[in-house]
Design an enzyme around this catalytic site. Structure first.
Site, PDB file in Angstrom:
ATOM      1  N   ASP A  47       0.871  -1.166   0.000  1.00  0.00           N
ATOM      2  CA  ASP A  47       0.000   0.000   0.000  1.00  0.00           C
ATOM      3  C   ASP A  47       0.916   1.227   0.000  1.00  0.00           C
ATOM      4  OD1 ASP A  47      -2.294   1.759   0.633  1.00  0.00           O
ATOM      5  OD2 ASP A  47      -1.373   1.829   2.625  1.00  0.00           O
TER       6      ASP A  47
ATOM      7  N   ASP B 158      -0.222   5.107   0.991  1.00  0.00           N
ATOM      8  CA  ASP B 158      -0.515   6.038   2.082  1.00  0.00           C
ATOM      9  C   ASP B 158      -0.564   5.327   3.429  1.00  0.00           C
ATOM     10  OD1 ASP B 158      -0.991   8.473   0.466  1.00  0.00           O
ATOM     11  OD2 ASP B 158      -2.665   7.313  -0.336  1.00  0.00           O
TER      12      ASP B 158
END
Length: 288
Positions: free
Chosen positions: A82, A84
């Site tokens: 991922d 953020d």
């Protein structure tokens, strides 16, 4: 293929990868023993795995090294991140963003019904076009503010250097926009490929982005690990695809009783990317 095909029917690597490109939601990888996964068509379209054994709570990854290392190591050929809150320091106030989009009352109601997290993108898909447009403008504004304050997560460079030394592939899946991914690549100096943003069309927790990356790499989903800070999005995506999963929980928020009733549980949990590096060394055979 017909949905009545036996869940025990074993597929070749090429057949698996060809089928995964269709992003069939019925297409899953099932865990067949403690050290290896076999792809299968699950009758209930779910993926149940137990590696390492289910703990009574989420211990830190370091505490699991001895028990996990005792099992035969699974082969790991790629790591999917991922962005953020995982590769970048969390700067977006998601609660404030959701309240701005939903309103305080609806936010509180929806949050109480979704203990693992709110899927704001899924919610607004059913709205009228004008209301949907305004919602996307609010989300884009929060994301722009996040881009302006973007910082690389401590330990990210060391982890990428280690993966490169082992020739392990690095991919990225984010619900953010491509502009944010491009700025991240430019500031970080490392490239993740493929790097799938919201423009891909299907986004986490849908397993389609992860299956797409596996297909482009010519690897099986059970040969990669999904690393992210969202139980609902990142762990949900990895679980549905049949990949290993690692939850990055810097603050220990997922130890809260608020998440005790969720049915999502990662294979590993770490509080830093440095711990992620160590758990990869301790628990996997890292071969490209």
């Amino acid at each position: 293929m017909a949905a009545t095909i036996s869940a025990k029917w074993r597929l070749s690597s090429s057949t698996w990868l060809n089928l995964s490109q269709n992003f069939n939601p019925k297409f899953r990888a099932q865990r067949c023993n403690r050290s290896f996964f076999l792809p299968a068509f699950a009758a209930n379209h779910s993926c149940r795995r137990h590696f390492p054994p289910k703990p009574s709570s989420f211990p830190m990854a370091m505490a699991n090294f001895s028990s996990a290392a005792s099992a035969r190591r699974a082969r790991l050929r790629g790591v999917i991140f991922d962005m953020d809150g995982t590769l970048t320091v969390p700067v977006i106030d998601f609660a404030a963003m959701y309240k701005s989009v939903l309103g305080d009352e609806d936010y509180a109601r929806i949050k109480s019904l979704n203990p693992s997290g709110i899927d704001i993108l899924h919610i607004i898909q059913s709205w009228a076009p004008e209301k949907q447009r305004r919602a996307y403008e609010v989300i884009a504004d929060f994301e722009r503010q996040g881009i302006e304050r973007l910082q690389i997560m401590p330990g990210a460079a060391e982890l990428c250097t280690f993966l490169d030394s082992k020739n392990i592939r690095r991919g990225l899946i984010t619900r953010n926009v491509k502009e944010a991914v491009d700025i991240f690549h430019k500031r970080f100096g490392w490239t993740f490929h493929p790097a799938l943003s919201r423009e891909f069309g299907s986004y986490k927790p849908n397993p389609a982005p992860l299956l797409h990356i596996c297909s482009s790499w010519d690897v099986l989903p059970n040969q990669v690990i999904m690393v992210g800070d969202s139980l609902k999005d990142d762990i949900g995506c990895g679980k549905q695809a049949g990949a290993f999963t690692c939850l990055l929980d810097e603050t220990g928020r997922y130890n809260s009783e608020h998440y005790a009733n969720t049915d999502l549980e990662p294979d590993f949990k770490a509080s830093t990317l440095g711990e992620v590096l160590h758990l990869l060394k301790a628990n996997f055979e890292l071969t490209p």
